[in-house]
Design an enzyme around this catalytic site. Sequence first.
Site, PDB file in Angstrom:
ATOM      1  N   SER A  42     -88.334  -9.173-101.532  1.00  0.00           N
ATOM      2  CA  SER A  42     -88.743  -7.699-102.138  1.00  0.00           C
ATOM      3  C   SER A  42     -88.744  -7.659-103.362  1.00  0.00           C
ATOM      4  O   SER A  42     -88.760  -6.524-103.731  1.00  0.00           O
ATOM      5  CB  SER A  42     -87.748  -6.869-101.355  1.00  0.00           C
ATOM      6  OG  SER A  42     -86.426  -7.161-101.278  1.00  0.00           O
ATOM      7  N   CYS A  86     -65.247 -29.624-114.382  1.00  0.00           N
ATOM      8  CA  CYS A  86     -65.830 -30.678-114.891  1.00  0.00           C
ATOM      9  C   CYS A  86     -67.268 -30.571-114.328  1.00  0.00           C
ATOM     10  O   CYS A  86     -68.065 -31.629-114.453  1.00  0.00           O
ATOM     11  CB  CYS A  86     -65.142 -31.996-114.610  1.00  0.00           C
ATOM     12  SG  CYS A  86     -65.256 -32.435-113.089  1.00  0.00           S
ATOM     13  N   CYS A 139     -94.221 -14.026 -92.545  1.00  0.00           N
ATOM     14  CA  CYS A 139     -94.470 -15.277 -93.267  1.00  0.00           C
ATOM     15  C   CYS A 139     -95.054 -16.294 -92.610  1.00  0.00           C
ATOM     16  O   CYS A 139     -96.152 -16.898 -92.857  1.00  0.00           O
ATOM     17  CB  CYS A 139     -93.724 -15.768 -94.031  1.00  0.00           C
ATOM     18  SG  CYS A 139     -93.093 -14.481 -95.437  1.00  0.00           S
ATOM     19  N   CYS A 198     -59.921 -29.841-107.970  1.00  0.00           N
ATOM     20  CA  CYS A 198     -61.038 -30.755-108.059  1.00  0.00           C
ATOM     21  C   CYS A 198     -60.406 -32.324-107.873  1.00  0.00           C
ATOM     22  O   CYS A 198     -59.523 -32.548-108.832  1.00  0.00           O
ATOM     23  CB  CYS A 198     -61.903 -30.719-109.183  1.00  0.00           C
ATOM     24  SG  CYS A 198     -62.871 -32.079-109.781  1.00  0.00           S
ATOM     25  N   ASP A 212     -80.507 -22.533 -99.288  1.00  0.00           N
ATOM     26  CA  ASP A 212     -80.350 -23.375 -98.059  1.00  0.00           C
ATOM     27  C   ASP A 212     -80.978 -25.028 -98.038  1.00  0.00           C
ATOM     28  O   ASP A 212     -80.631 -25.925 -97.324  1.00  0.00           O
ATOM     29  CB  ASP A 212     -80.877 -22.843 -96.794  1.00  0.00           C
ATOM     30  CG  ASP A 212     -82.293 -22.277 -97.055  1.00  0.00           C
ATOM     31  OD1 ASP A 212     -83.218 -23.020 -97.521  1.00  0.00           O
ATOM     32  OD2 ASP A 212     -82.726 -21.138 -96.575  1.00  0.00           O
ATOM     33  N   HIS A 223     -81.213 -20.317-107.518  1.00  0.00           N
ATOM     34  CA  HIS A 223     -79.864 -19.740-107.261  1.00  0.00           C
ATOM     35  C   HIS A 223     -78.965 -20.866-106.588  1.00  0.00           C
ATOM     36  O   HIS A 223     -78.054 -20.462-106.188  1.00  0.00           O
ATOM     37  CB  HIS A 223     -79.903 -18.735-106.291  1.00  0.00           C
ATOM     38  CG  HIS A 223     -80.687 -17.313-106.948  1.00  0.00           C
ATOM     39  ND1 HIS A 223     -81.287 -16.483-106.177  1.00  0.00           N
ATOM     40  CD2 HIS A 223     -80.977 -16.981-108.247  1.00  0.00           C
ATOM     41  CE1 HIS A 223     -81.901 -15.390-106.955  1.00  0.00           C
ATOM     42  NE2 HIS A 223     -81.607 -15.931-108.354  1.00  0.00           N
ATOM     43  N   CYS A 247     -60.596 -33.888-111.471  1.00  0.00           N
ATOM     44  CA  CYS A 247     -59.967 -33.291-112.521  1.00  0.00           C
ATOM     45  C   CYS A 247     -58.331 -33.666-112.306  1.00  0.00           C
ATOM     46  O   CYS A 247     -57.733 -34.069-113.393  1.00  0.00           O
ATOM     47  CB  CYS A 247     -60.087 -31.880-112.690  1.00  0.00           C
ATOM     48  SG  CYS A 247     -61.624 -31.117-113.286  1.00  0.00           S
TER      49      CYS A 247
END
Length: 391
Positions: free
Chosen positions: A250, A161, A301, A187, A123, A150, A190
Amino acid sequence: MKTLRLDDPDSQDDLQTLNKLISSTRKIVVLTGAGISRNAGIPDFRSSSGLYKQKYSNGTINCRELFDVSIYRDESTIRLFNEFMQNMYYQKVKCAHPTKTHQFIKYLNSHKKLMRCYTQNIDGLERRLGMRTEFDQLNDWNHIDVVQLHGDLNTLKCSRCFKKFKWNEIYVNQKGAKEDAGFLIACPSCMEEYKKRQKEGKRCCQSSIGIIRPNIVLYGEEHPYGEILAKNLSKDIIRNPKLFLIFGTSLKVNGVKNLVRKLCRRIHRNVPDGKVAIINNAKICQSVWDTYIDYQIVCDCDDWCDYVESCVPRLSQEPKQQKKRCVKGSKKNSKNEKTNSIKLQKWPEHECKGKRKARQLQNPDALENERTKDSTRDRDCKRIKREIMVL
Ligand SMILES: [Zn+2]
C-alpha cells in the site's frame, strides 16, 4: 492514474498495453510487498486481518510495536520480540511455498526481462525458486536478483559482531526450539572471543558480547547497508527501466515511498512509453500517487499474473536455449532494446553483399530466382514479426 480491473471491459485496452510492454521489454523493475506472500499463509501488515490489527502476548502488546526499533527499549520487550519472530519463522515462513506472483517474477528473471526486484518482505521465498538474494552482500550487486530491503527472517545475526547464524544453530542445537522461545541468547562467536581474552589475561567487558537477533530491519532502524543500497539503486535508475511493476503493497513506508518516486520520475522523464503499474487488492491514495503511477490494477496479485501468462503464454515457459548467464547491468545484458522481446522465431540471416555479387557473376539467372524467393520470405517475416508484437 487509471484504475483497472480484470473483469472491466473498459480496462482491457490498458491491460493489453501492459501485456505488450511485458512481452517486448527486458527493462523491468519490480517492487513487492507483503501482499504477494499472503497466499502463502504469511500474514500481511495493513489489511483487515493484517498483523497491525492484532495483539500479542494476551493482548499486552500490539503486533505493530513488534516491528519497531523501540522494541529494544528493555529486556522484557526484546524477549517478546524474539518469541514472536521465532514463532513467525517456524510456523509461517519455514513451511511456506512461493506463490504465483513469486513464480511470475522468476519467469521475468529467466527470460532476462528483470533488471531487479526490490522486496519489503522478509520471508526470502524468492530464493526457493532459485533467485539470488543476498541481504548481507549488497556489494555483489551484479549478482543479486532480489534486494531484501528489510532483511531476511531465515537467518539470525549477532547485534555486536554481525555474524550470521541459522535458526537451528542457535535454538535447536543448543536447547531446543520451543523451550527457548524468548530467551536472550549470547552470540557464540562473541563468547568465544571473550573467553579467549579472559584466558590470556586481557581486559574483558561483558558489553562486548552481542545477543542473537533476527536478521531483519525494524521500522525506525537504519538499514545496515543503506549507503551501498542507495548507490546501487541509483545505478539501476540510470539504466532507464521501461516498466515498473509494484505488487502487494500500500506504499505506506517512507523509505519505500522515496524509492518509488525516484523510479517513477526517471521513467516518465527519460523513457518514452515507459509505464508504472501497481497491482494490489486495496486501492492506494489517488491524490498522493496520481502523477507517479499510470495504472492501479485492483485485484489479487496472483490473479493478475495468471491473466498476463494467459495473454503472453511463452512467458511461463523456460527459455529453450540457456545461454551463459549475463551479469546484471553488464554491456551484454543491456544491448539494443529491439532484441528484447521473447523470441518466438529465428529470423533468416541475409547474405552479405560481397558474396552475392560473386555468385551473380557465376550464375545470373539462378540469383534472379532467389531474389524473388527472398522478397516473398521477407514479407512473411515482417508479417510474423507484426503478429508477435501484438501478442
Ligand atoms: Zn557476536
